[in-house]
Structures are given as C-alpha cells and as structure tokens.
Design a protein around this motif. Structure first.
Motif, short mmCIF file in Angstrom:
data_model
loop_
_atom_site.label_atom_id
_atom_site.label_comp_id
_atom_site.label_asym_id
_atom_site.label_seq_id
_atom_site.Cartn_x
_atom_site.Cartn_y
_atom_site.Cartn_z
N ALA A 85 11.62 38.63 -19.54
CA ALA A 85 11.52 38.05 -20.87
C ALA A 85 12.63 38.62 -21.75
O ALA A 85 13.07 39.75 -21.54
CB ALA A 85 10.16 38.39 -21.47
N PRO A 86 13.08 37.86 -22.72
CA PRO A 86 14.09 38.39 -23.64
C PRO A 86 13.52 39.58 -24.42
O PRO A 86 12.30 39.73 -24.53
CB PRO A 86 14.36 37.22 -24.60
N LYS A 87 14.39 40.38 -24.96
CA LYS A 87 13.97 41.54 -25.74
C LYS A 87 13.04 41.08 -26.87
O LYS A 87 13.30 40.08 -27.54
CB LYS A 87 15.19 42.24 -26.32
N GLY A 88 11.94 41.82 -27.05
CA GLY A 88 10.99 41.47 -28.08
C GLY A 88 9.96 40.43 -27.65
O GLY A 88 9.20 39.93 -28.48
N HIS A 89 9.91 40.12 -26.37
CA HIS A 89 8.99 39.14 -25.83
C HIS A 89 8.35 39.68 -24.55
O HIS A 89 8.84 40.65 -23.97
CB HIS A 89 9.71 37.83 -25.50
N PHE A 90 7.28 39.04 -24.11
CA PHE A 90 6.67 39.37 -22.82
C PHE A 90 6.12 38.10 -22.20
O PHE A 90 5.99 37.07 -22.86
CB PHE A 90 5.61 40.46 -22.97
N VAL A 91 5.81 38.18 -20.93
CA VAL A 91 5.38 37.01 -20.16
C VAL A 91 3.88 37.08 -19.90
O VAL A 91 3.35 38.14 -19.57
CB VAL A 91 6.14 36.95 -18.81
N VAL A 92 3.22 35.94 -20.06
CA VAL A 92 1.82 35.80 -19.67
C VAL A 92 1.69 34.55 -18.81
O VAL A 92 2.53 33.65 -18.87
CB VAL A 92 0.88 35.70 -20.90
N TYR A 93 0.64 34.53 -18.01
CA TYR A 93 0.36 33.38 -17.15
C TYR A 93 -0.99 32.82 -17.55
O TYR A 93 -1.95 33.56 -17.76
CB TYR A 93 0.37 33.80 -15.68
N PHE A 123 4.36 31.63 -19.70
CA PHE A 123 4.72 31.52 -21.10
C PHE A 123 5.41 32.81 -21.52
O PHE A 123 4.98 33.91 -21.14
CB PHE A 123 3.49 31.33 -21.99
N VAL A 124 6.44 32.70 -22.32
CA VAL A 124 7.13 33.86 -22.90
C VAL A 124 6.76 33.89 -24.37
O VAL A 124 7.01 32.93 -25.10
CB VAL A 124 8.66 33.74 -22.72
N PRO A 169 6.33 36.27 -28.17
CA PRO A 169 6.86 37.43 -28.89
C PRO A 169 5.87 38.60 -28.91
O PRO A 169 4.66 38.39 -28.97
CB PRO A 169 7.10 36.90 -30.31
N THR A 170 6.38 39.80 -28.89
CA THR A 170 5.51 40.98 -28.92
C THR A 170 4.75 41.08 -30.23
O THR A 170 3.71 41.75 -30.28
CB THR A 170 6.31 42.27 -28.68
N SER A 171 5.20 40.42 -31.28
CA SER A 171 4.48 40.45 -32.55
C SER A 171 3.07 39.89 -32.42
O SER A 171 2.19 40.25 -33.20
CB SER A 171 5.26 39.67 -33.62
N TYR A 172 2.82 39.05 -31.42
CA TYR A 172 1.47 38.51 -31.20
C TYR A 172 0.48 39.61 -30.84
O TYR A 172 -0.72 39.46 -31.03
CB TYR A 172 1.48 37.45 -30.10
N LEU A 173 0.97 40.72 -30.33
CA LEU A 173 0.09 41.82 -29.94
C LEU A 173 -0.63 42.42 -31.14
O LEU A 173 -1.67 43.07 -30.97
CB LEU A 173 0.88 42.90 -29.21
N LYS A 174 -0.13 42.20 -32.34
CA LYS A 174 -0.76 42.72 -33.55
C LYS A 174 -1.91 41.84 -34.02
O LYS A 174 -2.72 42.27 -34.83
CB LYS A 174 0.27 42.82 -34.68
N TYR A 188 -7.12 45.43 -14.63
CA TYR A 188 -5.75 45.74 -15.04
C TYR A 188 -4.74 45.58 -13.91
O TYR A 188 -3.56 45.74 -14.11
CB TYR A 188 -5.68 47.18 -15.59
N ASP A 189 -5.21 45.23 -12.73
CA ASP A 189 -4.30 45.08 -11.60
C ASP A 189 -4.21 43.61 -11.19
O ASP A 189 -4.88 43.16 -10.28
CB ASP A 189 -4.77 45.92 -10.41
N SER A 190 -3.40 42.87 -11.91
CA SER A 190 -3.21 41.44 -11.61
C SER A 190 -1.84 41.21 -11.01
O SER A 190 -1.09 40.33 -11.43
CB SER A 190 -3.38 40.60 -12.88
N HIS A 191 -1.48 42.04 -10.04
CA HIS A 191 -0.20 41.91 -9.35
C HIS A 191 0.97 41.96 -10.33
O HIS A 191 1.88 41.14 -10.29
CB HIS A 191 -0.15 40.64 -8.51
N ASN A 192 0.89 42.90 -11.28
CA ASN A 192 1.94 43.12 -12.28
C ASN A 192 2.14 41.91 -13.20
O ASN A 192 3.22 41.71 -13.74
CB ASN A 192 3.27 43.49 -11.61
#
Length: 81
Positions: A14-22, A30-31, A33-38, A55-59
């Motif tokens: 993911a680009p800086k400031g983002h993370f990936v979820v499935y 989906f990519v 933004p980390t701001s959603y974590l708040k 917590y172990d979903s194959h990374n």
C-alpha cells in the motif's frame, strides 16, 4: 523507466499512509488510509474481525462484511474524516 519487477512489488504494498484489507466472499482487496484507524466504527469492524478470524489470517487483514457494506462505510468515512 522503472523495471517491471519494481512495478510488481509496488502493487503488493500500500502507498505510504495506507493499508490493505480484504473484504467479502471474493476477498476483494481495498487500500484504505490509516486515518480510518481513528474512527470508532472502523475500530469495531477490526475488533469483530479479530473475534471472528483471530490475529493469524495469513498476514492479511480480513474484514467480516460484504463489499457493498464496506464501500458504503468507506464513502462515509471519506466524507467525515
């Protein structure tokens, strides 16, 4: 011009400031933004994912909702974050 290998590697991260979820039965990537974590609603979704999948979903971060629900949530968060 970047090498093809470099392009392929950038697609996996993911680009800086983002993370990936499935999400969903097709495990759509989906990519976000980390701001959603708040956001408390997003935090609840992550807690539900931990309860359901552990917590172990194959990374991968796998969220327990369908794609349309997740898209509505992210549309809301984009407007209100």
């Amino acid at each position: 011009m970047p090498k093809k290998v470099e392009l392929d590697q950038s697609r996996r991260r993911a680009p800086k400031g983002h993370f990936v979820v499935y999400v969903g039965s097709r495990m759509t990537r989906f990519v976000v933004p980390t701001s959603y974590l708040k956001n408390p609603v997003f935090q609840q979704l992550l807690e539900k994912a931990a309860d359901e999948y552990g917590y172990d979903s194959h990374n991968r971060i796998v969220l327990p909702c369908d794609e349309s629900t997740f898209q509505r949530l992210t549309t809301f968060l984009a407007k209100h974050t």
